[in-house]
Enzyme design. Structure first.
Site, PDB file in Angstrom:
ATOM      1  N   CYS A 136     -87.020  -3.643  53.331  1.00 42.38           N
ATOM      2  CA  CYS A 136     -87.220  -4.291  54.628  1.00 42.38           C
ATOM      3  C   CYS A 136     -88.560  -3.873  55.206  1.00 42.38           C
ATOM      4  O   CYS A 136     -88.716  -2.743  55.693  1.00 42.38           O
ATOM      5  CB  CYS A 136     -86.083  -3.917  55.588  1.00 42.38           C
ATOM      6  SG  CYS A 136     -86.302  -4.580  57.260  1.00 42.38           S
ATOM      7  N   CYS A 139     -88.688  -3.091  58.974  1.00 46.78           N
ATOM      8  CA  CYS A 139     -88.214  -1.741  59.295  1.00 46.78           C
ATOM      9  C   CYS A 139     -89.220  -0.672  58.883  1.00 46.78           C
ATOM     10  O   CYS A 139     -89.449   0.288  59.631  1.00 46.78           O
ATOM     11  CB  CYS A 139     -86.887  -1.473  58.569  1.00 46.78           C
ATOM     12  SG  CYS A 139     -85.628  -2.755  58.752  1.00 46.78           S
ATOM     13  N   ASP A 140     -89.802  -0.808  57.690  1.00 45.11           N
ATOM     14  CA  ASP A 140     -90.482   0.328  57.063  1.00 45.11           C
ATOM     15  C   ASP A 140     -91.996   0.230  56.939  1.00 45.11           C
ATOM     16  O   ASP A 140     -92.652   1.224  56.603  1.00 45.11           O
ATOM     17  CB  ASP A 140     -89.888   0.553  55.670  1.00 45.11           C
ATOM     18  CG  ASP A 140     -88.435   0.993  55.730  1.00 45.11           C
ATOM     19  OD1 ASP A 140     -88.020   1.484  56.792  1.00 45.11           O
ATOM     20  OD2 ASP A 140     -87.719   0.837  54.732  1.00 45.11           O
TER      21      ASP A 140
END
Length: 322
Positions: A136, A139-140
């Site tokens: 993701c 997210c990251d």
């Protein structure tokens, strides 16, 4: 077979948790069924976009969701069972069967079974999941400020991942198995505009390298058959997802990917009495916050369905003078 329930929630991630909390608070006779509670993000080392938490691990987030669900009164929890079949009965209720041989009957269903990321299935991928292997970019990507990263995949999700990384990463290696990209032209244009991106075609990843953290990857160059290595701190696998919808596809409409089609206003599916939320649906934004909200919507919609009422906007209330 058990007594008739108001709703059965199938799933164990944020969408299921949101649905469970709201269904229980509406005094619905509720059961939640999943193989394992937590969802896809439970393995994430650090989550920085869960609203209200500046930083939280995937495991800690799962534990908080679990405690919130457990705090609800009278909810029935079946967290070690896998749903194997769902059928609509002649009285318009639904029967859910699990791998334990048990079956449960309910007036409504909330499908919040999520999805699973397609994996490369190469050495190092599982061991370094959450330690440099990511799925993701929303997210990251911020974790790779001024670092080198690789993206594996040639479709839309891969190029969206590259675009997410461009503001952060120093260099981005895009590895694709074919000899050309298959993503939408607008995404290709945005990707090719950045000098940070190096596209490596006809590359088949064979191993993700590293001890405690990702240090690189090994791939075969199919043009000459030679093995090559790249050094980087992160590997983003972006080859698509698979919705966990097999058990219900015979009852509800899905798209060509198996995602359940929903009316996002009321979380309804093509089958009366079946609602769906989160990553198992056709919602393009696969995010924890959105899934939790979708689960809340599904629970409230199921509650109104059972009462046979239509929910109107408070703006339509004429007030005391109406």
């Amino acid at each position: 077979m058990s007594d008739l329930l108001d709703t059965i929630i199938i799933g164990g991630g944020p969408a299921a948790a949101g649905a469970a909390v709201y269904a229980a608070r509406k005094k619905m006779k509720t059961m939640l069924i999943c193989e394992e509670f937590g969802g896809q993000s439970s393995v994430s080392g650090n989550i920085e976009n869960w609203i209200g938490e500046v930083s939280i691990s995937g495991m800690d987030l799962s534990e908080k969701l679990w405690k919130h669900v457990q705090a609800q009164k009278d909810i029935l929890l079946k967290t070690t069972e896998k749903v194997t079949a769902v059928e609509e009965r002649s009285d318009y209720t639904f029967e859910v069967r699990t791998d334990t041989g048990d079956s449960y009957r309910s007036k409504t269903l909330i499908i919040a079974s999520g999805g699973k990321r397609k994996r490369l299935e190469v050495p190092g991928e599982t061991r370094l999941d959450g330690k440099g292997v990511a799925y993701c970019s929303t997210c990251d990507a911020p974790f790779y400020q001024d670092q080198d990263a690789a993206v594996v995949g040639g479709g839309n999700s891969a190029l969206e991942t590259v675009i997410d990384l461009i503001p952060y990463a120093r260099n981005i290696y895009l590895l694709i198995r074919r000899d050309r990209l298959k993503a939408d032209p607008v995404l290709q244009e945005k990707t090719l505009m950045s000098a940070k991106v190096q596209i490596i075609t006809q590359a088949e990843v064979r191993e993700i390298l590293g001890d405690q953290q990702v240090s690189g990857l090994r791939y075969v160059d199919k043009k000459d058959g030679g093995e090559k290595q790249l050094a980087m701190s992160g590997v983003f696998v972006a080859i698509g997802t698979i919705p966990n919808s097999d058990f219900v596809r015979h009852l509800v409409d899905t798209n060509q990917f198996g995602e359940i089609l929903v009316d996002h206003k009321m979380a309804t599916t093509s089958r009366r009495g079946i609602f769906a939320a989160g990553d198992v649906t056709s919602d393009p934004f696969k995010q924890n916050n959105i899934s939790a909200g979708d689960g809340v919507r599904a629970a409230l919609a199921a509650y109104n369905y059972i009462l046979d009422i239509h929910k109107y906007s408070p703006c339509a209330d004429p007030g005391v003078d109406g």
